[in-house]
Design an enzyme around this catalytic site. Structure first.
Site, PDB file in Angstrom:
ATOM      1  N   ASP A  82      48.513  40.680  14.221  1.00 59.67           N
ATOM      2  CA  ASP A  82      48.940  40.276  12.806  1.00 59.67           C
ATOM      3  C   ASP A  82      49.921  41.348  12.261  1.00 59.67           C
ATOM      4  O   ASP A  82      49.908  42.617  12.676  1.00 59.67           O
ATOM      5  CB  ASP A  82      47.912  39.674  12.008  1.00 59.67           C
ATOM      6  CG  ASP A  82      46.948  41.002  11.465  1.00 59.67           C
ATOM      7  OD1 ASP A  82      47.364  42.201  11.755  1.00 59.67           O
ATOM      8  OD2 ASP A  82      45.933  40.442  10.731  1.00 59.67           O
ATOM      9  N   ASP A 111      42.498  32.161  15.547  1.00 51.84           N
ATOM     10  CA  ASP A 111      41.711  33.308  15.784  1.00 51.84           C
ATOM     11  C   ASP A 111      40.858  33.237  14.442  1.00 51.84           C
ATOM     12  O   ASP A 111      41.139  32.857  13.269  1.00 51.84           O
ATOM     13  CB  ASP A 111      42.564  34.711  15.345  1.00 51.84           C
ATOM     14  CG  ASP A 111      43.064  34.765  14.036  1.00 51.84           C
ATOM     15  OD1 ASP A 111      43.971  34.212  13.459  1.00 51.84           O
ATOM     16  OD2 ASP A 111      42.331  35.722  13.347  1.00 51.84           O
ATOM     17  N   CYS A 156      24.284  26.884  27.791  1.00 48.35           N
ATOM     18  CA  CYS A 156      25.231  27.854  27.704  1.00 48.35           C
ATOM     19  C   CYS A 156      25.046  28.802  29.012  1.00 48.35           C
ATOM     20  O   CYS A 156      23.906  28.845  29.557  1.00 48.35           O
ATOM     21  CB  CYS A 156      25.042  28.837  26.435  1.00 48.35           C
ATOM     22  SG  CYS A 156      26.179  30.009  26.525  1.00 48.35           S
ATOM     23  N   CYS A 163      26.598  31.963  29.254  1.00 48.06           N
ATOM     24  CA  CYS A 163      27.163  33.224  29.058  1.00 48.06           C
ATOM     25  C   CYS A 163      25.841  34.088  29.575  1.00 48.06           C
ATOM     26  O   CYS A 163      24.650  33.776  30.020  1.00 48.06           O
ATOM     27  CB  CYS A 163      27.235  33.076  27.464  1.00 48.06           C
ATOM     28  SG  CYS A 163      25.812  33.640  26.485  1.00 48.06           S
ATOM     29  N   CYS A 211      22.588  34.168  27.466  1.00 40.96           N
ATOM     30  CA  CYS A 211      21.749  32.909  27.686  1.00 40.96           C
ATOM     31  C   CYS A 211      21.353  32.981  29.274  1.00 40.96           C
ATOM     32  O   CYS A 211      20.033  32.431  29.442  1.00 40.96           O
ATOM     33  CB  CYS A 211      22.415  31.716  27.528  1.00 40.96           C
ATOM     34  SG  CYS A 211      22.563  31.480  25.773  1.00 40.96           S
ATOM     35  N   HIS A 267      27.328  36.048  23.426  1.00 40.45           N
ATOM     36  CA  HIS A 267      27.107  34.849  23.256  1.00 40.45           C
ATOM     37  C   HIS A 267      28.177  33.944  22.398  1.00 40.45           C
ATOM     38  O   HIS A 267      28.734  32.955  22.644  1.00 40.45           O
ATOM     39  CB  HIS A 267      25.736  34.332  22.716  1.00 40.45           C
ATOM     40  CG  HIS A 267      25.588  32.964  22.445  1.00 40.45           C
ATOM     41  ND1 HIS A 267      25.052  32.139  23.465  1.00 40.45           N
ATOM     42  CD2 HIS A 267      25.529  32.247  21.316  1.00 40.45           C
ATOM     43  CE1 HIS A 267      25.190  30.882  22.940  1.00 40.45           C
ATOM     44  NE2 HIS A 267      25.349  30.866  21.722  1.00 40.45           N
TER      45      HIS A 267
END
Lengths: 381, 381
Positions: free
Chosen positions: A95, A268, A306, A308, A311, A337
């Site tokens: 940015d 974002d 999930c 991930c 998890c 996560h």
């Protein structure tokens, strides 16, 4: 040398404005709609590049304001830019520092030239101008740079919103003039607060100047959700078809689903990373707070749906213990996560658009949260 | 069922008392001399089990005192013990809580029965006894449990040192009586402060009771280094040949090298993990502090001879930036480096003993530090 950056729309959902696309950057291609995890100070807080790669993250956001102040462009230039400095070879969007100068810096003076501000770190005085924002981003070597804009506050009267929008346009012209890095895209930022006609005028004039992509700034800055949606509904159909559309700093999973429906390609937000550090975890059935004593002996993963790393490997009880014990590992596992949740949400969204059933998918997305009665239901469809 | 735990000496260095050995535990075998990273609250601070596995870590230490207070045995028992709770399938040694009760707990009353203390977390009152320390460790399911001992303070007069040593012996008998977990070894702890004759008497009487291993407690608690070395020199030759010898809470790389020379098999210390969080990093040429402004644009790794994840991927400049910016990632990357340093030091030590040239290796170890003039040189050989 041809410009490296390009964008193509691959598919459009038949029942709404959602679209599937692909960004081509000097550091790989990125499927859209995409969510960019925020890596303010040359790291997505608590994660390293390998963690992000493992989640199939292809693009992250860096902050010009923060990196300019610390470690500074002199340091980063020695590493050939931010990619080399932080060891990340995926794409980076930076940015312009506009938002941070207005929200973080201590004292400031806004003039036609730019913004005079005091560093939030040591109080030192700095001047940020449209040209300087570009120079810094060229040194950072991001794949996508943003124009320096005035982040219009909310609430604001129409008169100031126009003044601010006009200044943002003049700054956009100056930045574009200064920009010369051929392997870096430059996006313009649409301002105009909650006034849809101002937004549309700003967009039109930005398109005349010509940018590689167009962003909506100063949304989700305190205005009612309905107002944000109204701006998106009215302005997005006016955006050029063949350029990426980026809704800056937004937002909740629900915000993202609605943004996609209305035609946004890029998002974002600090929400997944910041919430992780507060113990708030996103799940397929809404948010949970891992501190909750209900999880003391709970052997199940945060979200049974999930896959991930967190998890797959750890229980709610263990994560709760880490969190209440203020163990550093808590922040990393929670962040993995939450970022995975956002990236996988985007994957499901892209899948739905590919199949042309985004609106159906969206209905299920809300239904699940509704059933569990744990979600925030701003946008129940 | 036979006892699962065993220990064998594989090789002895011809020129000193250093020895190569192997611990066989219910969770794999562990080559000695070994350093055990400290995982106080069911995590080696900032690391997860995968990080440790990648460093070939085979055994970690857990803290009975901390885990008893939080999350408590009721929680951990639901996961079948600490291994299941934290997702670590390597070996675990748990200390008995003796040291923490004496160093961390707020108020206390020492009696023949045990120690009455107030939790450092919430002030709640608890009684720790030799039997309770064993019961908790059986629930934690560690591969090696420690007897509950009185951690003798320093300085201390001979009279109190004897009283304290005698009590530790009576507690050792009570703990041994209560211990019944066949896949868990139980070690006795030698007390006696800096008085070598008391230490030797304590050891002799512990051996009569009979333990799977013998530890030296309350060393490196403020006494001059020379005194610690003297105790080690005099007592270690009296330890049973066929049982592992564990020097608790020690120490610096130099301490470890000297401990190995004198015949120690096992070490643990918070130094690598705590120092990492303070920005102090161990290298083959001594310690450095990553905050140092000399590293602002330094593109080299922390230690050019190190092959840890941090050194393979990141520069001193980046690590300095993360540290001064207080980024969470700093703690993890620093910890990975420091723990890797300790584990790789032990690997080199084992290699030297295997080759029978430990004393030669030791000379080089100090020479390198001497040359760089950056190390602490307590034990220059």
């Amino acid at each position: 040398m041809d410009r490296v950056f390009s964008f193509s729309v691959l598919n459009k959902d038949p029942s709404c404005n959602a679209r599937l696309g692909r960004l081509h950057t000097a550091h790989g291609s990125v499927d859209t709609p995409v969510f960019m995890p925020v890596g303010t100070q040359a790291t997505v807080k608590s994660l390293d590049p390998e963690d992000l790669q493992k989640m199939n993250c292809r693009i992250i956001l860096g902050n010009t304001y923060h990196l300019y102040l610390r470690p500074g462009t002199e340091v980063i230039s020695r590493f050939g830019g931010l990619h080399g400095f932080m060891g990340w070879d995926g794409a980076i969007l930076t940015d312009s520092g506009g938002f941070q100068v207005f929200s973080l810096a201590k004292i400031r003076e806004i003039s036609e030239e730019g913004v005079l501000f005091h560093s939030h770190i040591d109080g030192s005085r700095h001047m940020m101008t449209p040209e300087k924002a570009i120079e810094i981003q060229e040194i950072l070597g991001s794949d996508i740079a943003m124009s320096f804009d005035e982040c219009t506050p909310y609430p604001v009267d129409r008169e100031y919103a126009r003044l601010s929008m006009e200044r943002t346009l003049r700054w956009a012209i100056r930045g574009k003039k200064r920009h010369g890095k051929v392997d870096q895209a430059l996006f313009g930022i649409v301002q105009g607060s909650v006034f849809a006609d101002l937004r549309m005028e700003c967009l039109e004039r930005l398109v005349e100047i010509g940018f590689d992509g167009y962003a909506l700034g100063s949304l989700s800055v305190g205005e009612p959700k309905e107002m944000m949606l109204e701006v998106l509904e009215k302005t997005l159909p006016q955006f050029p078809e063949d350029a990426p559309r980026y809704l800056m700093g937004v937002g909740t999973p629900e915000d993202i689903v609605e943004g996609v429906r209305l035609g946004v390609d890029m998002f974002d937000c600090v929400l997944p990373t910041r919430n992780a550090r507060n113990g708030t975890l996103f799940t397929s059935f809404g948010r949970i707070n891992i501190k909750n004593s209900a999880y003391v002996v709970d052997g199940s993963p945060v979200d049974p749906e999930c896959d991930c790393y967190t998890c797959r490997k750890f229980s709610r009880a263990y994560l709760r213990h880490l969190y209440v014990s203020r163990e550093l590992l808590a922040y990393r596992l929670n962040t993995i996560h939450n970022v995975h949740y956002y990236l996988s949400l985007m994957e499901k969204i892209r899948e739905a658009i590919t199949k042309g059933n985004f609106m159906e998918w969206r209905k299920e997305f809300y239904a699940k949260r509704w059933e569990q009665n744990e979600a925030e239901l701003h946008f129940r469809g």
